[in-house]
Design a protein around this motif. Structure first.
Motif, PDB file in Angstrom:
ATOM      1  N   ILE A 186       0.828  -1.201   0.000  1.00  8.32           N
ATOM      2  CA  ILE A 186       0.000   0.000   0.000  1.00  8.32           C
ATOM      3  C   ILE A 186       0.864   1.254   0.000  1.00  8.32           C
ATOM      4  CG2 ILE A 186      -1.633   1.345   1.392  1.00  8.32           C
ATOM      5  CD1 ILE A 186      -2.882  -1.294   2.261  1.00  8.32           C
ATOM      6  N   ILE A 187       1.961   1.230   0.772  1.00  2.00           N
ATOM      7  CA  ILE A 187       2.864   2.382   0.803  1.00  2.00           C
ATOM      8  C   ILE A 187       3.446   2.634  -0.586  1.00  2.00           C
ATOM      9  CG2 ILE A 187       5.065   3.226   1.690  1.00  2.00           C
ATOM     10  CD1 ILE A 187       4.428   1.840   4.319  1.00  2.00           C
ATOM     11  N   ILE A 188       3.888   1.568  -1.252  1.00  2.00           N
ATOM     12  CA  ILE A 188       4.468   1.715  -2.594  1.00  2.00           C
ATOM     13  C   ILE A 188       3.432   2.253  -3.575  1.00  2.00           C
ATOM     14  CG2 ILE A 188       5.438   0.456  -4.556  1.00  2.00           C
ATOM     15  CD1 ILE A 188       6.762  -1.423  -2.519  1.00  2.00           C
ATOM     16  N   VAL A 189       2.214   1.690  -3.522  1.00  2.00           N
ATOM     17  CA  VAL A 189       1.145   2.166  -4.408  1.00  2.00           C
ATOM     18  C   VAL A 189       0.865   3.636  -4.155  1.00  2.00           C
ATOM     19  CG1 VAL A 189      -1.324   1.980  -4.914  1.00  2.00           C
ATOM     20  CG2 VAL A 189       0.065  -0.083  -4.732  1.00  2.00           C
ATOM     21  N   ASN A 190       0.800   4.014  -2.867  1.00  2.00           N
ATOM     22  CA  ASN A 190       0.486   5.401  -2.537  1.00  2.00           C
ATOM     23  C   ASN A 190       1.594   6.353  -2.964  1.00  2.00           C
ATOM     24  OD1 ASN A 190      -1.350   7.309  -1.342  1.00  2.00           O
ATOM     25  ND2 ASN A 190       0.109   7.523   0.332  1.00  2.00           N
ATOM     26  N   ILE A 191       2.862   5.900  -2.861  1.00  2.15           N
ATOM     27  CA  ILE A 191       3.973   6.735  -3.314  1.00  2.15           C
ATOM     28  C   ILE A 191       3.846   7.003  -4.812  1.00  2.15           C
ATOM     29  CG2 ILE A 191       6.464   6.793  -3.695  1.00  2.15           C
ATOM     30  CD1 ILE A 191       6.773   5.244  -1.079  1.00  2.15           C
ATOM     31  N   ILE A 192       3.556   5.932  -5.547  1.00  2.00           N
ATOM     32  CA  ILE A 192       3.414   6.080  -7.000  1.00  2.00           C
ATOM     33  C   ILE A 192       2.258   7.016  -7.337  1.00  2.00           C
ATOM     34  CG2 ILE A 192       2.864   4.848  -9.138  1.00  2.00           C
ATOM     35  CD1 ILE A 192       4.259   2.397  -7.924  1.00  2.00           C
ATOM     36  N   LEU A 193       1.140   6.865  -6.620  1.00  2.00           N
ATOM     37  CA  LEU A 193      -0.049   7.653  -6.921  1.00  2.00           C
ATOM     38  C   LEU A 193       0.008   9.055  -6.323  1.00  2.00           C
ATOM     39  CD1 LEU A 193      -2.838   4.962  -6.376  1.00  2.00           C
ATOM     40  CD2 LEU A 193      -1.786   5.695  -8.514  1.00  2.00           C
ATOM     41  N   SER A 194       0.982   9.328  -5.463  1.00  2.00           N
ATOM     42  CA  SER A 194       1.051  10.632  -4.808  1.00  2.00           C
ATOM     43  C   SER A 194       1.923  11.630  -5.553  1.00  2.00           C
ATOM     44  CB  SER A 194       1.579  10.474  -3.366  1.00  2.00           C
ATOM     45  OG  SER A 194       0.665   9.759  -2.581  1.00  2.00           O
ATOM     46  N   GLY A 195       2.428  11.257  -6.711  1.00  2.00           N
ATOM     47  CA  GLY A 195       3.235  12.193  -7.473  1.00  2.00           C
ATOM     48  C   GLY A 195       2.466  13.451  -7.821  1.00  2.00           C
ATOM     49  N   ASP A 196       1.195  13.296  -8.227  1.00  2.00           N
ATOM     50  CA  ASP A 196       0.396  14.473  -8.559  1.00  2.00           C
ATOM     51  C   ASP A 196       0.077  15.294  -7.316  1.00  2.00           C
ATOM     52  OD1 ASP A 196      -1.217  12.524  -7.525  1.00  2.00           O
ATOM     53  OD2 ASP A 196      -2.485  12.304  -9.302  1.00  2.00           O
ATOM     54  N   ASN A 197      -0.073  14.631  -6.153  1.00  2.00           N
ATOM     55  CA  ASN A 197      -0.306  15.370  -4.915  1.00  2.00           C
ATOM     56  C   ASN A 197       0.904  16.226  -4.550  1.00  2.00           C
ATOM     57  OD1 ASN A 197      -1.846  12.516  -4.432  1.00  2.00           O
ATOM     58  ND2 ASN A 197      -2.993  14.226  -3.600  1.00  2.00           N
ATOM     59  N   ALA A 198       2.091  15.677  -4.740  1.00  2.00           N
ATOM     60  CA  ALA A 198       3.303  16.443  -4.456  1.00  2.00           C
ATOM     61  C   ALA A 198       3.398  17.662  -5.365  1.00  2.00           C
ATOM     62  CB  ALA A 198       4.544  15.556  -4.633  1.00  2.00           C
ATOM     63  N   VAL A 199       2.976  17.500  -6.623  1.00  2.00           N
ATOM     64  CA  VAL A 199       2.976  18.633  -7.553  1.00  2.00           C
ATOM     65  C   VAL A 199       2.030  19.724  -7.059  1.00  2.00           C
ATOM     66  CG1 VAL A 199       2.345  19.370  -9.878  1.00  2.00           C
ATOM     67  CG2 VAL A 199       3.640  17.279  -9.552  1.00  2.00           C
TER      68      VAL A 199
END
Length: 249
Positions: free
Chosen positions: A20-33
């Motif tokens: 879940i952490i890995i999935v969230n890291i991948i999906l959080s790229g747009d959040n970081a932007v």
């Protein structure tokens, strides 16, 4: 609640958390932007708080949507409305951060305004992301303890997403530094959000009510690109118009 302690001692639980952490890291790229764009003009003393609150809201929304609203994604028109909303947020961020005038900078120096921008954008982006996270947690929970699958699934989601907060903050801080040093990346960030918006809108089942299935299937290949071009193009026209009105063409 003893069963939760027992489940947490299993290797499968921690493997699921890591997944879940890995999935969230991948999906959080747009959040970081979004967080980086929204906070880059905040005063130095408020910048960290902007990142922390923005990341906290992002993770909280992920948890809420994953646990409660995941099924709502199947409702027609929801993704279309969310995509339009995200396009608006992307254009707003680009025109404010790309030098649209002094008035724009004033908006960007407000802490709660920045947090609000992050919240609105993440509401939209979380709609698509929570499905992958929920699926990972549900599969693992059912395999570990089918009789308490809901409780285990909830624990996996909350624990896995909460541990992602420092990663999101670190990513936002790195992006913010890059955006301040290379302002042209603001346009790339806006284009990314437009890409996400177009992709979300193309996946709305309501499109099949108005367009042939073959057309809808092909839309997935170019809708994201159109969203990115729309944000960059409209943002450029707005910034150019404001600079022209201010006498700085």
């Amino acid at each position: 609640m003893d069963f939760l302690y027992t489940d947490m001692t299993q290797m499968a639980f921690w493997v699921a958390v890591l997944q879940i952490i890995i999935v969230n890291i991948i999906l959080s790229g747009d959040n970081a932007v979004v967080i980086a764009l929204a906070c880059m003009h905040l005063p130095a003393k408020q910048r960290l708080w902007g990142m922390v609150l923005g990341a906290g809201v992002a993770v909280l929304l992920r948890i809420v949507f994953t646990l409660v609203v995941a099924q709502a994604m199947e409702y027609p028109y929801l993704k279309l409305v969310g995509g339009v909303l995200l396009l608006w947020v992307a254009v707003k961020l680009v025109t404010e951060d790309a030098g649209g005038g002094d008035d724009d900078v004033k908006h960007a120096t407000n802490l709660w305004s920045a947090v609000w921008i992050v919240t609105v954008a993440d509401i939209v982006m979380s709609l698509d992301n929570v499905i992958a996270i929920a699926a990972s947690a549900e599969t693992a929970a059912t395999a570990m303890d089918a009789s308490h699958a809901l409780a285990v699934k909830t624990m996996l989601i909350v624990f896995g997403l909460a541990t992602s907060v420092p990663i999101i903050i670190a990513g936002s801080a790195l992006l913010m530094a890059l955006l301040q040093r290379f302002p042209i990346l603001v346009w790339a960030g806006g284009g990314l959000l437009g890409w996400v918006a177009g992709d979300i809108m193309a996946k709305d089942d309501a499109l099949t009510r108005w367009l042939p299935a073959a057309v809808v299937a092909q839309a997935h290949t170019w809708a994201a690109a159109i969203g990115a071009v729309f944000v960059v193009g409209l943002g450029y026209l707005i910034v150019r118009s404001r600079r022209g009105a201010g006498g700085t063409v």
